[in-house]
Design a protein around this motif. Structure first.
Motif, PDB file in Angstrom:
ATOM      1  N   GLY A  88       0.775  -1.225   0.000  1.00 15.96           N
ATOM      2  CA  GLY A  88       0.000   0.000   0.000  1.00 15.96           C
ATOM      3  C   GLY A  88       0.807   1.276   0.000  1.00 15.96           C
ATOM      4  O   GLY A  88       0.243   2.366   0.159  1.00 15.96           O
ATOM      5  N   ASP A  89       2.111   1.176  -0.206  1.00 11.30           N
ATOM      6  CA  ASP A  89       2.980   2.353  -0.116  1.00 11.30           C
ATOM      7  C   ASP A  89       3.709   2.554  -1.441  1.00 11.30           C
ATOM      8  O   ASP A  89       4.299   1.624  -1.991  1.00 11.30           O
ATOM      9  N   TYR A  90       3.665   3.790  -1.950  1.00 10.82           N
ATOM     10  CA  TYR A  90       4.360   4.132  -3.187  1.00 10.82           C
ATOM     11  C   TYR A  90       5.795   4.590  -2.959  1.00 10.82           C
ATOM     12  O   TYR A  90       6.519   4.842  -3.923  1.00 10.82           O
ATOM     13  N   ARG A  91       6.207   4.692  -1.706  1.00 11.72           N
ATOM     14  CA  ARG A  91       7.561   5.184  -1.398  1.00 11.72           C
ATOM     15  C   ARG A  91       8.580   4.053  -1.523  1.00 11.72           C
ATOM     16  O   ARG A  91       9.234   3.659  -0.555  1.00 11.72           O
ATOM     17  N   VAL A  92       8.694   3.536  -2.724  1.00  8.09           N
ATOM     18  CA  VAL A  92       9.602   2.429  -3.013  1.00  8.09           C
ATOM     19  C   VAL A  92      10.306   2.732  -4.330  1.00  8.09           C
ATOM     20  O   VAL A  92       9.972   3.694  -5.033  1.00  8.09           O
ATOM     21  N   GLU A  93      11.273   1.916  -4.673  1.00 13.34           N
ATOM     22  CA  GLU A  93      11.964   2.090  -5.949  1.00 13.34           C
ATOM     23  C   GLU A  93      10.958   2.013  -7.093  1.00 13.34           C
ATOM     24  O   GLU A  93      10.072   1.160  -7.118  1.00 13.34           O
ATOM     25  N   GLN A  94      11.119   2.911  -8.049  1.00 14.26           N
ATOM     26  CA  GLN A  94      10.200   2.997  -9.185  1.00 14.26           C
ATOM     27  C   GLN A  94      10.968   2.723 -10.486  1.00 14.26           C
ATOM     28  O   GLN A  94      11.561   3.616 -11.071  1.00 14.26           O
TER      29      GLN A  94
END
Length: 214
Positions: A88-94
């Motif tokens: 649920g978190d977008y604060r990851v490597e993209q």
């Protein structure tokens, strides 16, 4: 020739929906679209999603499915999503969205912005392609847009800082124009936010003397 700015994201289904109509406007009228790609909200402001109402996602899926049917466009949520989410978190490597956005900037610099958005968003959002990021899907889409994939890739992969700076400037200019969402058109300093504002955009340009394509 008239022109307008288009702020647009590869992660927005509504951005995918609008491109065929903007291409039709360009074929019909003496007008040019300045494509200005931006990073999606999930990347530039992931905190926006921390407190979203639980009804937000179900309605989004219902509305986008309905709108695609209304427009006669093939549609399915991408596999994979251009923006990676973990627990649920977008604060990851993209690994996808930054390069996609930079490719969009490079295509716009080569005056093939709208065709590139059309071809690449189609392989991402139409549901006709799984694993759009693998194989030669992006290469073929780029070539259908009239661009050289190797040349475009070399440009963005070897000067990522420059393209990042352009996207960040696009995002600042977008907010200064009056909104932060996509798709958003700006004509004469007036923002038109949403894929349902195309008719109003044309109406306003007609007031300013929009003429048929020659």
């Amino acid at each position: 020739m008239m022109n307008y700015d288009l702020y647009w994201s590869f992660r927005s289904p509504y951005s995918y929906f609008i491109v065929p109509r903007l291409l039709e406007i360009q074929r019909t009228y003496d007008v040019d679209c300045n494509v200005r790609p931006v990073y999606p909200l999930a990347v530039r402001a992931p905190e926006f999603f921390d407190a979203r109402d639980p009804l937000w996602t179900p309605y989004l899926l219902r509305d986008t499915t309905r709108q695609a049917e209304f427009l006669g466009l093939p549609y399915r949520w991408p596999r994979p999503d251009p923006v990676r989410m973990v627990a649920g978190d977008y604060r990851v490597e993209q690994p996808y969205i930054h390069r996609l956005t930079h490719l969009g900037v490079a295509a716009a610099e080569r005056r093939r912005g709208l065709p590139f958005l059309r071809e690449v968003s189609h392989i991402i959002w139409s549901g006709e392609v799984d694993n759009w990021h693998e194989g030669d899907h992006l290469r073929q889409a780029t070539e259908r847009a009239g661009l050289d994939y190797d040349e475009l890739s070399h440009a963005v992969d070897n000067d990522a800082d420059r393209y990042r700076a352009i996207v960040e400037q696009n995002q600042r200019d977008q907010r200064e124009a009056g909104h932060w969402g996509v798709p958003m058109m700006v004509f004469g300093g007036e923002p038109f936010f949403g894929q349902d504002r195309v008719d109003q955009l044309v109406w306003r340009m007609e007031q300013q003397g929009l003429s048929p394509a020659k």
